[in-house]
Design an enzyme around this catalytic site. Structure first.
Site, mmCIF file in Angstrom:
data_model
loop_
_atom_site.group_PDB
_atom_site.id
_atom_site.type_symbol
_atom_site.label_atom_id
_atom_site.label_comp_id
_atom_site.label_asym_id
_atom_site.label_seq_id
_atom_site.Cartn_x
_atom_site.Cartn_y
_atom_site.Cartn_z
ATOM 1 N N LYS A 288 0.863 -1.183 0.000
ATOM 2 C CA LYS A 288 0.000 0.000 0.000
ATOM 3 C C LYS A 288 0.898 1.231 0.000
ATOM 4 C CE LYS A 288 -3.764 1.906 2.843
ATOM 5 N NZ LYS A 288 -4.497 1.738 4.121
ATOM 6 N N SER B 101 -9.196 -1.246 7.240
ATOM 7 C CA SER B 101 -8.670 -0.919 5.906
ATOM 8 C C SER B 101 -8.011 -2.082 5.189
ATOM 9 C CB SER B 101 -7.662 0.232 6.010
ATOM 10 O OG SER B 101 -8.315 1.400 6.421
ATOM 11 N N SER C 127 -9.657 2.246 1.452
ATOM 12 C CA SER C 127 -8.313 2.410 2.033
ATOM 13 C C SER C 127 -7.263 1.519 1.383
ATOM 14 C CB SER C 127 -8.347 2.255 3.548
ATOM 15 O OG SER C 127 -7.160 2.763 4.098
#
Lengths: 64, 493
Positions: B82, B180, B156
């Site tokens: 991420k 998330s 997210s």
């Protein structure tokens, strides 16, 4: 607590945040809804809140 | 077709082939890069793809393995992170346009541990701006659900969920403060774990909800998830709140049955709510599977779980705001997405007395969750009371009081926040599909640091079902949108 746009504008001054007019309503809606929900929590479990320590559940260790 | 088969394999299957030298890490990296090139113009699951570096690292891994220096099951396996998790010289954008790189040269410990294990960084996954889950507009393209692009891919760590589900990478690291990791795992039909707080070092994650932030894996199977968590977990001197407890061998405890296991079904996060008929059916079937494996399932009430959503907004968001206001929000208001900036601004204005009261409330919620674990080995909950929403209905656009109820306090948060503020481990496991071919999941939580039990239940359930063997047929689900995306790009030029 229902906050007006003017309330939010004044609160924001405390943290030196200049919120443009276009966003004031959204911030007021978000904050008011959170405060209203906290009011409800206080009514339902306020006494219990007085009796518990607000220790963050982060499992700290003692080195010494 | 061979490349597609390879792309959707589990890490365990890919690792077995790499170890036997039947495929090379270079082949695997090339397969994923080709698929990203083909599909990600629609899916928008990546912000940065490190094609050259990944090919270089894959060749290095191939040479090491050829020499007999096989490091283990992650050697030569491509991973994503991420774009909130730092990766040295590769920029960490936070999906923001405020500045090009927030990473300041750091490399997150979780990333470093994967690299040490021989895994290959393929790139950085798209996310909701700053990982706050409230984006209305996406600076790097709006991520799409590969099963049905008309539906949400959740919030997210979105690109992490999409890319793993679409067979664009083997695993991605996500970040979970309130849900998330588990949310994108749920909507995209993959496995996502929020570990116990302190199990994985937070070092190198750009995240400021210091009492709740966790880094964890999104994978296609439970066994892969356990393997990756085991690799990234453990004490890190750079994170003073990371635990010194030893990391167990999670996979050793896997069984095909759950005899003697006592599971508590949290009514407030499942049958005690009005459920969408497809979710209700899925839950009934999932519970039958768990019972057929030998587990007993009883309903348990967590009456304070309903407070978790406002309590998190009134505490963790304030911790985030305490950093954001000074660093970025005062100077760059207009460069923030409207959803992110109004959410953080609201948190910045919460009085300290209310913050402190909300922290007391969190302690009560946590005490109730921990009390349940004195009776039950694991807790079962839904990931949401409804299936993933249509994309336009999932955006957190707050213009009216009705929006607040529908979008801010939505049911996915009601299902994930209680375990988040209790800081117990929780996993989202695929458990079915809607008539529109959109995934659904159940959630399994365990005692603090008992990921072993969480994985054991999840693995036994997964092996008794076939959901993890299904993969999106991108030619059908994404293919029709490819031409449109190409035409739009040509028009933009």
């Amino acid at each position: 607590m229902e906050l007006s746009k003017e309330d939010v504008r004044n609160l924001a001054k405390v943290v030196e945040l200049n919120i443009p007019d276009a966003d004031l309503n959204t911030v007021a809606l978000r904050l008011s809804s959170l405060l209203l929900l906290m009011d409800r929590i206080e009514k339902e479990i306020g006494d219990e809140l007085d009796r518990v320590d607000p220790i963050p559940p982060v499992y700290p260790r003692e080195e010494f | 077709m061979i490349e597609e088969k390879l792309a959707y394999m589990s890490i365990a299957e890919q690792a077995a082939l790499i170890k036997k030298k039947e495929i090379s890490p270079v082949q695997l990296v090339d397969a994923y890069l080709g698929r990203i090139e083909k599909w990600d113009g629609v899916l928008h699951s990546w912000i940065t793809v490190c094609a050259d570096a990944a090919r270089r690292d894959a060749k290095h891994a191939e040479a090491e393995i050829a020499k007999g220096n096989y490091r283990g099951s992650l050697h030569g396996i491509p991973f994503g992170a991420k774009d909130q998790i730092t990766t040295g010289e590769i920029p960490t954008t936070m999906a923001s346009i405020i500045q090009p790189d927030f990473g300041e040269g750091m490399t997150a410990t979780a990333v470093d541990r994967l690299l040490q294990a021989g895994a290959i960084l393929l790139g950085k996954n798209n996310l909701h701006e700053f990982g706050k889950g409230s984006s209305v507009n996406f600076h790097f393209g709006e991520p799409k659900n590969p099963w049905n692009i008309a539906y949400e891919p959740s919030h997210s760590s979105t690109g992490s969920g999409v890319s793993v589900a679409a067979g664009l990478v083997s695993v991605s690291l996500g970040e979970d403060t309130g849900g998330s990791i588990r949310g994108p795992a749920w909507a995209n039909g993959v496995v996502g774990t929020r570990p116990t707080f302190g199990r994985v070092s937070r070092y190198g994650g750009i995240m400021y909800a210091w009492t709740q932030d966790t880094i964890g894996p999104l994978t296609r199977t439970v066994a892969d998830n356990a393997l990756v968590l085991q690799t990234i977990a453990g004490h890190d001197p750079k994170d003073p709140l990371s635990s010194t407890r030893p990391v167990p061998d999670y996979g050793k405890q896997f069984t095909e049955e759950l005899s003697g296991m006592k599971l508590g079904l949290v009514t407030e996060m499942s049958v005690g709510q009005e459920l969408h008929p497809e979710v209700a059916r899925m839950l009934r079937e999932a519970l039958e599977v768990l019972k057929s494996l030998g587990a007993t399932v009883e309903e348990v009430s967590l009456s304070k779980a309903k407070y978790a959503v406002p309590l998190q907004f009134l505490t963790s968001d304030c911790d985030v705001a305490s950093v954001f206001v000074r660093k970025w929000l005062r100077k760059h208001w207009a460069k923030f997405d409207v959803g992110t900036r109004t959410r953080i601004a609201a948190a910045a204005l919460v009085p300290a007395t209310i913050y402190a009261r909300a922290m007391r409330g969190r302690a009560l919620v946590r005490n109730e969750v921990l009390a349940a674990f004195r009776k039950y080995d694991a807790l079962i909950a839904l990931m949401n009371f409804v299936p993933p929403l249509k994309l336009e209905d999932s955006v957190e656009k707050i213009d009216t009081n009705a929006d607040v109820a529908a979008r801010m306090f939505k049911s996915r948060r009601i299902c994930t926040y209680p375990f988040s503020i209790a800081n117990v481990p929780a996993i989202s496991v695929p458990s079915g599909f809607t008539a529109e071919h959109v995934p659904m999941s159940i959630q399994i939580a365990a005692r603090p640091f008992d990921e072993t039990t969480m994985y054991r239940v999840a693995h036994a359930y997964e092996q008794a079902t076939e959901w993890h063997r299904r993969h999106p047929e991108l030619e059908k689900t994404v293919g029709p949108a490819l031409g449109k995306a190409a035409r739009q790009m040509a028009g933009a030029k």
